[in-house]
Write a protein that holds these residues in place. Structure first.
Motif, PDB file in Angstrom:
ATOM      1  N   VAL A 192       0.435  -0.833  -0.090  1.00 56.51           N
ATOM      2  CA  VAL A 192       0.050   0.301   0.167  1.00 56.51           C
ATOM      3  C   VAL A 192       0.986   0.978  -0.559  1.00 56.51           C
ATOM      4  O   VAL A 192       0.746   2.349  -0.860  1.00 56.51           O
ATOM      5  N   LEU A 193       1.652   1.449   0.918  1.00 56.19           N
ATOM      6  CA  LEU A 193       3.152   2.404   1.147  1.00 56.19           C
ATOM      7  C   LEU A 193       2.938   3.078  -0.301  1.00 56.19           C
ATOM      8  O   LEU A 193       3.641   3.869  -1.049  1.00 56.19           O
ATOM      9  N   VAL A 194       3.872   1.308  -1.182  1.00 51.42           N
ATOM     10  CA  VAL A 194       4.814   1.954  -1.777  1.00 51.42           C
ATOM     11  C   VAL A 194       3.871   2.109  -3.319  1.00 51.42           C
ATOM     12  O   VAL A 194       4.146   2.963  -4.237  1.00 51.42           O
ATOM     13  N   GLY A 195       3.059   1.350  -3.328  1.00 48.82           N
ATOM     14  CA  GLY A 195       2.359   1.215  -4.678  1.00 48.82           C
ATOM     15  C   GLY A 195       1.156   3.038  -4.661  1.00 48.82           C
ATOM     16  O   GLY A 195       1.284   3.090  -5.749  1.00 48.82           O
ATOM     17  N   LEU A 196       0.576   3.232  -3.907  1.00 48.41           N
ATOM     18  CA  LEU A 196       0.033   4.611  -3.442  1.00 48.41           C
ATOM     19  C   LEU A 196       0.977   5.772  -3.329  1.00 48.41           C
ATOM     20  O   LEU A 196       0.883   6.906  -4.196  1.00 48.41           O
ATOM     21  N   CYS A 197       2.211   5.849  -3.016  1.00 48.62           N
ATOM     22  CA  CYS A 197       2.785   6.981  -2.895  1.00 48.62           C
ATOM     23  C   CYS A 197       3.004   6.665  -5.109  1.00 48.62           C
ATOM     24  O   CYS A 197       3.511   7.917  -4.842  1.00 48.62           O
ATOM     25  N   ALA A 198       4.149   5.991  -5.222  1.00 42.80           N
ATOM     26  CA  ALA A 198       3.900   5.919  -6.466  1.00 42.80           C
ATOM     27  C   ALA A 198       3.373   6.255  -7.653  1.00 42.80           C
ATOM     28  O   ALA A 198       3.278   7.193  -8.881  1.00 42.80           O
ATOM     29  N   GLY A 199       2.009   5.989  -7.101  1.00 36.26           N
ATOM     30  CA  GLY A 199       0.450   6.588  -7.837  1.00 36.26           C
ATOM     31  C   GLY A 199       0.225   7.945  -7.996  1.00 36.26           C
ATOM     32  O   GLY A 199       0.225   8.645  -9.145  1.00 36.26           O
ATOM     33  N   TYR A 200       0.556   8.683  -7.178  1.00 33.89           N
ATOM     34  CA  TYR A 200       0.213  10.009  -6.848  1.00 33.89           C
ATOM     35  C   TYR A 200       1.224  10.754  -7.034  1.00 33.89           C
ATOM     36  O   TYR A 200       1.663  12.289  -7.262  1.00 33.89           O
ATOM     37  N   ARG A 260      -7.170  18.498  -3.612  1.00 34.61           N
ATOM     38  CA  ARG A 260      -6.033  19.287  -3.940  1.00 34.61           C
ATOM     39  C   ARG A 260      -5.409  20.586  -3.725  1.00 34.61           C
ATOM     40  O   ARG A 260      -5.229  21.850  -3.444  1.00 34.61           O
ATOM     41  N   SER A 261      -6.870  21.505  -4.514  1.00 39.17           N
ATOM     42  CA  SER A 261      -7.714  22.359  -4.733  1.00 39.17           C
ATOM     43  C   SER A 261      -7.906  23.509  -3.112  1.00 39.17           C
ATOM     44  O   SER A 261      -7.844  24.190  -3.275  1.00 39.17           O
ATOM     45  N   SER A 262      -7.993  22.856  -2.656  1.00 39.80           N
ATOM     46  CA  SER A 262      -8.797  22.980  -1.051  1.00 39.80           C
ATOM     47  C   SER A 262      -7.754  23.251  -0.027  1.00 39.80           C
ATOM     48  O   SER A 262      -7.261  23.381   1.227  1.00 39.80           O
ATOM     49  N   GLY A 263      -6.564  22.610  -0.222  1.00 43.84           N
ATOM     50  CA  GLY A 263      -4.809  22.473   0.295  1.00 43.84           C
ATOM     51  C   GLY A 263      -4.798  21.671   1.329  1.00 43.84           C
ATOM     52  O   GLY A 263      -4.006  21.558   2.215  1.00 43.84           O
ATOM     53  N   GLU A 264      -5.172  20.479   1.117  1.00 44.54           N
ATOM     54  CA  GLU A 264      -5.149  18.984   1.854  1.00 44.54           C
ATOM     55  C   GLU A 264      -3.462  18.481   1.749  1.00 44.54           C
ATOM     56  O   GLU A 264      -3.039  19.038   0.391  1.00 44.54           O
ATOM     57  N   SER A 265      -3.086  18.184   2.393  1.00 41.59           N
ATOM     58  CA  SER A 265      -1.943  17.954   2.546  1.00 41.59           C
ATOM     59  C   SER A 265      -2.018  16.864   1.236  1.00 41.59           C
ATOM     60  O   SER A 265      -2.916  16.104   1.114  1.00 41.59           O
ATOM     61  N   THR A 266      -1.029  16.241   1.367  1.00 34.09           N
ATOM     62  CA  THR A 266      -0.432  15.232   0.239  1.00 34.09           C
ATOM     63  C   THR A 266      -0.123  13.983   0.899  1.00 34.09           C
ATOM     64  O   THR A 266      -1.583  12.735   0.301  1.00 34.09           O
ATOM     65  N   TRP A 267      -0.061  13.492   2.138  1.00 33.82           N
ATOM     66  CA  TRP A 267      -0.374  11.809   3.306  1.00 33.82           C
ATOM     67  C   TRP A 267      -1.888  12.352   3.206  1.00 33.82           C
ATOM     68  O   TRP A 267      -2.733  11.380   3.013  1.00 33.82           O
ATOM     69  N   ARG A 268      -2.912  13.641   3.177  1.00 34.63           N
ATOM     70  CA  ARG A 268      -4.042  13.176   3.335  1.00 34.63           C
ATOM     71  C   ARG A 268      -4.599  12.608   2.230  1.00 34.63           C
ATOM     72  O   ARG A 268      -5.941  11.987   2.502  1.00 34.63           O
ATOM     73  N   ILE A 269      -5.230  13.511   0.793  1.00 32.51           N
ATOM     74  CA  ILE A 269      -5.107  12.788   0.248  1.00 32.51           C
ATOM     75  C   ILE A 269      -5.260  11.360  -0.362  1.00 32.51           C
ATOM     76  O   ILE A 269      -5.553  10.930  -0.683  1.00 32.51           O
ATOM     77  N   ILE A 270      -3.521  10.615   0.095  1.00 30.77           N
ATOM     78  CA  ILE A 270      -3.198  10.222  -0.759  1.00 30.77           C
ATOM     79  C   ILE A 270      -4.262   8.687   0.208  1.00 30.77           C
ATOM     80  O   ILE A 270      -4.553   7.697   0.432  1.00 30.77           O
ATOM     81  N   PHE A 271      -4.151   8.845   1.488  1.00 33.51           N
ATOM     82  CA  PHE A 271      -4.645   8.322   2.468  1.00 33.51           C
ATOM     83  C   PHE A 271      -6.161   7.996   2.887  1.00 33.51           C
ATOM     84  O   PHE A 271      -6.767   7.278   3.856  1.00 33.51           O
ATOM     85  N   PHE A 272      -6.315   9.270   3.462  1.00 31.10           N
ATOM     86  CA  PHE A 272      -7.876   9.662   3.209  1.00 31.10           C
ATOM     87  C   PHE A 272      -8.464   9.601   1.797  1.00 31.10           C
ATOM     88  O   PHE A 272     -10.401  10.067   2.420  1.00 31.10           O
ATOM     89  N   GLU A 273      -7.755   9.986   0.955  1.00 33.12           N
ATOM     90  CA  GLU A 273      -9.004  10.625  -0.236  1.00 33.12           C
ATOM     91  C   GLU A 273      -8.440   9.257  -0.740  1.00 33.12           C
ATOM     92  O   GLU A 273      -9.823   8.565  -1.861  1.00 33.12           O
ATOM     93  N   ILE A 274      -7.821   8.753  -1.692  1.00 37.31           N
ATOM     94  CA  ILE A 274      -7.650   8.105  -2.325  1.00 37.31           C
ATOM     95  C   ILE A 274      -7.722   6.365  -1.828  1.00 37.31           C
ATOM     96  O   ILE A 274      -8.000   5.623  -2.252  1.00 37.31           O
ATOM     97  N   PHE A 275      -7.147   5.778  -0.388  1.00 42.22           N
ATOM     98  CA  PHE A 275      -6.698   5.080  -0.703  1.00 42.22           C
ATOM     99  C   PHE A 275      -8.476   4.261   0.428  1.00 42.22           C
ATOM    100  O   PHE A 275      -8.716   2.846  -0.135  1.00 42.22           O
TER     101      PHE A 275
END
Length: 348
Positions: free
Chosen positions: A141-149, A222-237
């Protein structure tokens, strides 16, 4: 043409739906009217989406059978050793006895009770197998989501790492690493399998993340100013939970089989009682040539049943994620048609 009477003064309607009183469904615009035997209205508060998924999952026959099988093995692993009063490593004069009331699954060449070994070894095999599966899934999960996003140089480096581990044969590499590690034991076997088994699931998650990174909800976050890690693990995951769950179940099957294979080859700690070491000692003492089928049949049957249970759970996850595969969809439609038919007959 009849002219409908108009109200003398405007009627105030709620904000929700025009022409509809609060709490009552509108009769116009194609809305369903209440039929006898068919409840129309908002779902109760307790019926949340995850409750609906849980209901679908528990009503699925394959998933239920799989959960019963896996739950039985977990129950044996957790409470079984407390009911075993025989030392699984204790020697006795009952040598190579077939299954009998005194020894339910027979004995080994040195008189050890196979039933006690099987129950005690279930805890080691299942708990280490599931823990290793969780570690492999977390790395994927860590490698796949970080590489894709993240993309760019991060994606290139992680993709190169994924491709390298995909090209390398995982089980022969695990055998090679386990053979040269000086410390033997379940922890070493788990670490070797985790190091060599994460690449395929990471590749799948990277591809799925690439398709989600440009969706509207991600762009809005992203446009609302969410952090990268929050987008990865709270929006995409959360949108990849079904893939992650299916990957975890498949990984758990592979981990349990690979661990048993490594211990069968003597690359683990042979003094630890589990299913793999039972195979090792059965092969080392020529159980097949001596006709002691019960020595290797018991752990082999357990591994086969556990693998079948996990596979059935995986099928159930696929049916929950893809409604077209749900086996209970047709009975539900038939029941709905029967209810609508009874309601129409009663109304007529």
């Amino acid at each position: 043409m009849a002219i409908l009477p108009q109200p003398s003064e405007p009627v105030a309607t709620p904000v929700g739906q025009p022409g509809q009183e609060t709490g009552a469904p509108a009769a116009g615009d194609g809305a369903l009217t209440a039929l006898p035997g068919l409840s129309v209205g908002p779902a109760p508060v307790s019926e949340r989406p995850w409750m609906g998924l849980w209901r679908i999952f528990t009503l699925n026959r394959k998933a239920m059978v799989g959960m019963c099988i896996v739950g039985f093995f977990f129950l044996v692993a957790l409470v079984g050793p407390f009911f075993i009063h025989t030392d699984p490593s204790a020697l006795s004069n009952d040598v190579l006895m077939p299954p009998s009331p005194g020894h339910w699954l027979g004995t080994t060449q040195t008189g050890q009770d196979i039933f006690s070994q099987l129950v005690v070894g279930t805890r080691v095999s299942i708990l280490w197998g599931m823990a290793t599966g969780l570690v492999v899934t977390a790395i994927s999960v860590l490698v796949g989501l970080c590489a894709g996003y993240l993309g760019g140089i991060v994606d290139e480096v992680l993709s190169l790492l994924i491709n390298v581990f995909l090209v390398l044969p995982s089980f022969p590499l695990a055998v090679l690493l386990a053979a040269y590690v000086p410390f033997k034991g379940p922890l070493t076997v788990a670490a070797v399998i985790a190091l060599t088994s994460w690449a395929y699931q990471a590749r799948v998650l990277r591809a799925q993340t690439l398709s989600l990174r440009r969706r509207d909800f991600v762009e809005a976050a992203r446009s609302s100013g969410e952090s990268t890690w929050r987008i990865i693990f709270f929006e995409i995951f959360p949108n990849e939970i079904a893939i992650v769950a299916a990957g975890f179940v498949g990984t758990a099957i592979y981990v349990i089989l690979a661990a048993a294979g490594l211990e069968f080859l003597g690359l683990g700690d042979v003094t630890v009682v589990d299913w793999g070491t039972m195979f090792y000692w059965a092969q080392n003492n020529d159980a097949l040539l001596l006709g002691a089928w019960w020595w290797f049949a018991a752990p082999g049957l357990c591994i086969a049943l556990l693998g079948a249970g996990l596979a059935l759970i995986n099928f159930g996850i696929d049916e929950v994620a893809n409604p077209r595969l749900r086996s209970e969809a047709r009975p539900s439609k038939r029941l709905l048609r029967q209810m609508l038919g009874r309601g129409a007959a009663a109304a007529g």
